[in-house]
Design an enzyme around this catalytic site. Sequence first.
Site, short mmCIF file in Angstrom:
data_model
loop_
_atom_site.label_atom_id
_atom_site.label_comp_id
_atom_site.label_asym_id
_atom_site.label_seq_id
_atom_site.Cartn_x
_atom_site.Cartn_y
_atom_site.Cartn_z
N ARG A 58 0.84 -1.31 0.04
CA ARG A 58 0.14 -0.15 0.10
C ARG A 58 1.01 1.42 -0.03
O ARG A 58 0.33 2.40 -0.37
CB ARG A 58 -0.89 0.08 1.18
CG ARG A 58 -1.81 1.31 1.28
CD ARG A 58 -3.16 1.05 2.19
NE ARG A 58 -2.80 0.37 3.46
CZ ARG A 58 -2.31 0.83 4.47
NH1 ARG A 58 -2.05 2.26 4.53
NH2 ARG A 58 -2.35 0.14 5.74
N TYR A 111 -17.67 13.71 -15.64
CA TYR A 111 -18.20 12.20 -15.21
C TYR A 111 -19.01 12.21 -13.98
O TYR A 111 -18.88 12.79 -13.00
CB TYR A 111 -16.89 11.42 -15.03
CG TYR A 111 -16.96 9.98 -14.78
CD1 TYR A 111 -17.33 9.07 -15.68
CD2 TYR A 111 -17.02 9.57 -13.53
CE1 TYR A 111 -17.60 7.71 -15.56
CE2 TYR A 111 -17.00 8.18 -12.90
CZ TYR A 111 -17.33 7.20 -14.40
OH TYR A 111 -17.63 5.92 -13.82
N ASP A 183 -9.02 16.16 -16.27
CA ASP A 183 -9.54 14.69 -16.49
C ASP A 183 -9.02 14.44 -17.98
O ASP A 183 -9.87 15.00 -18.72
CB ASP A 183 -10.80 14.46 -16.14
CG ASP A 183 -11.08 12.90 -16.21
OD1 ASP A 183 -10.51 12.36 -16.84
OD2 ASP A 183 -11.84 12.66 -15.28
N LYS A 208 -9.71 3.02 -18.89
CA LYS A 208 -10.25 3.34 -20.11
C LYS A 208 -9.22 2.92 -21.14
O LYS A 208 -8.78 1.88 -21.36
CB LYS A 208 -11.15 4.61 -20.17
CG LYS A 208 -12.09 4.89 -19.00
CD LYS A 208 -13.05 4.02 -18.99
CE LYS A 208 -13.94 4.31 -17.57
NZ LYS A 208 -14.41 5.54 -17.34
C1 PLP Z 1 -14.47 6.34 -16.08
C2 PLP Z 1 -14.08 7.74 -15.67
C3 PLP Z 1 -13.96 8.13 -14.33
C4 PLP Z 1 -13.73 6.96 -13.26
O1 PLP Z 1 -12.86 6.23 -13.26
P1 PLP Z 1 -13.04 4.55 -12.63
O2 PLP Z 1 -11.71 4.00 -13.07
O3 PLP Z 1 -14.19 4.18 -13.27
O4 PLP Z 1 -12.98 4.85 -11.10
C5 PLP Z 1 -13.45 9.32 -14.27
N1 PLP Z 1 -13.54 10.14 -15.30
C6 PLP Z 1 -13.63 9.85 -16.52
C7 PLP Z 1 -13.86 10.92 -17.69
C8 PLP Z 1 -14.11 8.44 -16.74
O5 PLP Z 1 -14.70 8.19 -17.93
#
Ligand code: PLP
Length: 392
Positions: A58, A111, A183, A208
């Site tokens: 961790r 998101y 982001d 993603k």
């Molecule tokens: C999916 C997503 C998140 C959150 O990510 P997780 O890995 O599901 O926690 C945050 N921002 C965007 C733009 C996303 O597509």
Amino acid sequence: MERKYRLSTLAIHAGEEEFSPPGAVTTPIYQTSTFAFRNTAEVIEYQKGDPSKYLYTRYGNPTVAVVEKKMAALEGGEAALVVSSGMAAVSTLALTLASSGEEIISTEPVYGGTFHLFKDTFARLGIKVHFVDPGRIDEAKGLLNDNTRLFFCETPTNPNLKVADIRRIVEIARESEVPVAIDNTFATPYNQSPLSLGADFVVHSGTKYLGGHSDLVAGVIVGPKKVTDRAIETMKMMGGCIDPFGAFLLLRGLKTLAVRVDRQNKNGMKVAEFLSAHDKVSRVFYPGLTGSAQHDLAKSQMRGFGGMVCFEVRGGLESAGKVADSLKVFINATSLGGVESLACLPVLTSHWGFDEEELKRADVTPGMVRLSCGIEDEQDLLEDLEQALKNI
Ligand SMILES: *Cc1c(COP(=O)(O)O)cnc(C)c1O
């Protein structure tokens, strides 16, 4: 590896050189929760900050450290922190910078998870988040004050690919000495480099495009080491560390980031052009379309426009549902960025539970279908959409 190399080369080699034991071409998975010390002197060296020593996963792990170096190189940042999910990245960074009684400004739409974290969870913790429309970004000037600790922005946005002007946000935030976090999940470092446009931090859902194979959950923060070091302390105590196997999968996925996203840019553009010319489609959202209102802005800050395409069919939810149910190559699933093409209906997934007013503000309608174009053959994707649209 030196940063002079280009992204496709860095994606394969950056971070990996120091940890390879003799002969291994890839980085091993250090699948261990704890690390042995030969003697007490070594424990003391670890506690004094010797980066070659590890205590407990961790707190840090060699496989995780390699993927952190690679992500810092790909985003052109000083340091990176890899965590258990995109939401862990957003919450860890925000809670490192802001405390009870302090404020954050965020663009909206963001998101859904980020929106609820900011609006509900942070409200309970006494952190006030102000939302601004990226189309009226100058309104943020009136919200910035001595208590503002972060300007957060997502671009392009989910699900309908709105683009925010990163340079303008940086300009406004700089006047008040507030750091900017972008982001960069939808764009990826292949298509957009927020740090080179003046942003201070990049966050990602590594789940993603970075992982790229729909087989892991991960998050990334990139920024100045002085802040990522503080974020590590937040992460240690909040507990959002990634496991070594997840870090390995992310490392493996990142090596093909450039070829995957390159194909996704091409498939996204072809699909958007095809849909724009289709008589059953009323609107197409894709920043790469020359007719799109935001094309010039997108072109000024992006090198490619990605694989996410959103479109609206005539006939509302019933028609959109028929399209989604008839697709054979596109899989009906949420999430995005993997090698396989996905289709989902935003009103039933990311925007489920939104009232009419909230849907209107987000410009999300029942007839919308959101596509994540994968790396399949472009012709098969177009033919699949053609046959599905025949059913309405
Ligand atoms: C999916 C997503 C998140 C959150 O990510 P997780 O890995 O599901 O926690 C945050 N921002 C965007 C733009 C996303 O597509």
